[in-house]
Enzyme design. Structure first.
Site, PDB file in Angstrom:
ATOM      1  CE  LYS A 128      -3.863   2.414   2.461  1.00 23.47           C
ATOM      2  NZ  LYS A 128      -4.413   2.534   1.109  1.00 23.47           N
ATOM      3  N   GLY A 129       2.186   1.307   0.565  1.00 22.76           N
ATOM      4  CA  GLY A 129       2.883   2.143   0.767  1.00 22.76           C
ATOM      5  C   GLY A 129       2.366   3.534   1.687  1.00 22.76           C
TER       6      GLY A 129
END
Lengths: 243, 519
Positions: A128-129
């Site tokens: 997802k970061g």
């Protein structure tokens, strides 16, 4: 070289205004407030105002203090480095790895020592970061291994050797009594003892880290709070390709 | 109060799924035991202490059985036989066994009837211990009343139990109702419980029975000063769930972190070990009246709080179903969830209200454990303080049970004493100024909040039915929770799992399950 003298800015240039908050191990009262003023003065402040004091426990008082810093600083004498890398996005980085490195880039990351927090390493590595920027696991051209938290230095090194990592990300989020410095150092020392420091790019990360500190500790770069995954990925690929 | 209209059929369906999921796990649990459970039995029989090199006697005794290949019958019966031989108390008997002066796990010169009778005496002692802590706590609460919910939960963690006392009293002065002494990191991976008072830890203080006692005494003193009951919390998780539960019961703890899946997912502890240990630890909690706190909040540290909301609810339902199998009442289940929605999401607070209200609607009688933002906590402490304020508002509005204080500096360091005081001031202000907000407002029919809660519920129906079909163990191995995959036969502690033999005996389980009185 001309001078550029600076002081903290409250609402007027050179007013030197600083806001402090601290606790003294004494019972609340006039004497405690006086002690807070005297102590702040001893830190090289003047016009000290204790604007708030509250009792935390028997013999513990917390203060909020405003004061004017006395010294000025010549900003011209201040040098600091930022991690040097080109600003690139997810697509540019993937394409650079694919066309120039001609193989997948391998990155291993972990929170080492007793720190149980994965929030930093996850922000950089998880699919997802962070802040709308994809994590390294999402990059088709990056093989990313996130070992999680409380990983020993030995285990992180073993995994890095096993998967032939190009870069190792070492994270320290929450620290107590400077444990993060000890943990970062322990890992570099392990690599040096094994004589393999040059095998990897070493990247340090966490809210207490800046590039200068990381380099001083023997890392190639350091990233602080708010870093996005593409900044880390861009640094690694640029360094690998010497660009 | 804030009321959500939810599809009742879906609620019946998810409870049924959760019950079936728990029942399949229970079939496995009932025919197994672990080294940790046998050590917990010995502790409840009165075994305590360490040998000269610092190894706990419960570990040494269970090791003896394991070496002799006698573990499959459990520790209870063999220990009863040794007690008859030693004619001394449990602690001394354990010391004599350790010194090799009396036999353990051998055939006994006493008759089976005599041994069973002695086993009954030991069981009565264990059950009385659990009943007495329940009674002691209730007596104290008559004198010092339990505060109104949400209870303000504060963590102290200096590593030094004596210094923790100072910080705990400071927190109680500022308004804390619940004090948790967070454990030294990685204690969950130790396959023994450290012994005695400790002054050094890493990011926390070791959980030992002596430390429990020291903190309980300190809080009893704070209680008298501040005139309200103060609960003490520790962690029954990791490889020693059952033993910690036993020690916590003996020392009058009020709550234990105890999740059915946390150790599996986040500490890579073997899932069989965790499920089996969890069952016995919960039986102890049920009888000793210890509220368990489950760890659903952790899912949202790896998964997104909106995308993963249904996994939180699903896990709450599974924890509840497993809790019921282990005799826990609704009031003893502090099911977990967390305020982890990205603050940049538009109307994120409304979505949070939907999630928190859904939890309250599904578990109205349980003291829900609500965790503050951690993932989006900023190193800008002023911003973080505001983030916590919104969390506090969500908590009081939706009437959560156990409110873990969010602290403005927690993204930076183990909070300072002053940081905790600021956090409590924030909570005190908001809990007071918005005290009955939840009683006054209604959510708009078909509005954003109600729709969101309905959406999560719908996802829970599908998710739980999926898990029911594959089975929980397989679902975990497929990475259905927190995006983390754990294999059924991997992870730490599998070597401590064993199948109960035909002569296995653990009369404590039977007594608690049958709600038998032993006085």
């Amino acid at each position: 070289m001309s001078e550029q003298m600076i002081k903290p800015y409250g609402d007027t240039f050179d007013d030197g205004q600083v806001q402090l908050s601290f606790t003294l191990p004494v019972e609340i009262g006039a004497r405690a407030t006086k002690a807070a003023i005297k102590y702040t003065e001893s830190l090289n402040f003047k016009d000290v105002a204790v604007v708030h004091s509250s009792k935390l426990a028997d013999n513990f008082t917390c203060f909020v203090v405003y004061a004017k810093g006395i010294p000025s600083l010549n900003y011209k004498n201040i040098e600091a480095t930022e991690v040097e890398s080109t600003q690139m996005d997810y697509y540019e980085i993937n394409s650079l790895i694919k066309t120039k490195l001609n193989r997948q880039m391998v990155v291993v990351g972990a929170t080492i020592g007793s720190d149980a927090h994965t929030v930093g390493i996850d922000a950089i590595m998880n699919m997802k970061g962070y802040n709308g920027d994809y994590g390294l696991e999402r990059y088709p051209e990056i093989q990313a291994f996130n070992l999680g938290s409380q990983v020993t230095a030995e285990k992180l090194l073993a995994k890095s050797l096993e998967v032939k990592a190009d870069a190792i990300l070492v994270s320290q989020t929450v620290t107590q009594k400077d444990s993060h410095i000890r943990n970062f150092t322990e890992f570099v020392e392990l690599l040096e003892a094994e004589n393999i420091r040059d095998k990897f790019l070493l990247v340090a990360g966490g809210p207490r880290i800046n590039n200068d500190l990381a380099i001083e500790l023997g890392y190639n770069a350091g990233f602080g709070a708010g870093t996005t995954p593409n900044q880390v990925a861009a640094f690694i690929i640029c360094k690998l390709l010497n660009i | 109060m804030t009321h959500l209209t939810l599809d009742q059929k879906s609620i019946i369906k998810i409870r049924k799924s959760a019950k079936n999921i728990a029942s399949v796990v229970d079939d496995f649990v009932q025919i197994h035991s672990t080294t940790s459970i046998e050590r917990a039995v010995l502790r409840l029989y009165g075994v305590d202490g360490v040998d000269l090199s610092g190894v706990p006697l419960p570990n040494k005794l269970v090791d003896i059985l394991q070496t002799k290949g006698k573990l499959e019958s459990g520790a209870s019966y063999h220990f009863a036989a040794s007690m008859l031989e030693s004619k001394r108390d449990a602690k001394t008997t354990a010391e004599l066994i350790d010194q090799g002066k009396i036999s353990f796990g051998e055939s006994s010169s006493f008759s089976v009837e005599q041994i069973l009778k002695q086993e009954q005496v030991l069981t009565n002692f264990a059950i009385n211990t659990l009943d007495n802590t329940r009674k002691r706590k209730l007596d104290k609460q008559k004198q010092f009343p339990l505060p109104e919910a949400p209870w303000k939960y504060l963590i102290v963690a200096t590593g030094n139990i004596y210094e923790d006392r100072v910080q705990a009293d400071a927190a109680v002065r500022s308004g804390a109702d619940v004090i948790a002494v967070i454990r030294s990191t990685a204690q969950s991976l130790l396959d023994y419980v450290p012994y005695g008072a400790t002054k050094e830890g890493f990011g926390g203080t070791f959980a030992t029975q002596e430390n429990f006692k020291i903190m309980r005494q300190a809080l009893d003193k704070s209680m008298q000063t501040h005139g309200r009951y103060v609960s003490l919390v520790n962690y029954s998780s990791g490889l020693c769930m059952a033993e910690i539960a036993a020690s916590a019961a003996i020392e009058d703890l009020d709550m234990l972190l105890n999740d059915s899946m946390y150790g599996i997912l986040f500490r890579d502890i073997n899932m069989q070990r965790t499920f089996i240990d969890q069952y016995f630890s919960r039986l102890i909690c049920a009888r000793a009246n210890i509220i368990i706190n489950t760890g659903e909040d952790n899912y949202l540290t790896t998964a997104d709080a909106i995308e993963g909301a249904h996994t939180v609810t699903a896990s709450q339902l599974i924890n509840e179903a497993m809790g019921k199998v282990a005799m826990l009442t609704d009031e003893q289940m502090g099911l977990g969830h967390a305020f982890e929605i990205d603050p940049q999401v538009e109307n994120g607070f409304l979505l949070e209200l939907a999630h928190a209200s859904l939890a309250k609607a599904l578990f109205p009688n349980s003291p829900l454990k609500y965790m503050p933002p951690t993932k989006h906590k900023s190193t800008d402490v002023f911003y973080s303080h505001v983030l916590d304020a919104m969390f506090n508002l969500a908590s009081i509005t939706t009437k959560q049970g156990i409110h873990l204080a969010g602290i403005l500096t927690e993204a930076i360091h183990t909070p300072f004493m002053q940081d905790r005081a600021k956090a409590l001031n924030n909570i005190n202000y908001i809990f007071n100024t918005a005290k009955n907000l939840g009683d006054e407002i209604e959510f708009k029919k078909g509005g954003l909040i109600e729709q969101r809660a309905g959406q999560v519920l719908k996802e829970v129906v599908a998710f739980l039915s999926d898990i029911e079909n594959v089975g929980l163990m397989k679902a975990i191995s497929q990475g259905k929770f927190a995006n983390i995959k754990r294999e059924i036969k991997a992870g730490k502690g599998l070597d401590g799992v064993f199948k109960k033999g035909p002569n296995y005996s653990n009369p404590i389980i039977e007594a608690i399950k049958n709600n038998r009185s032993c006085s």
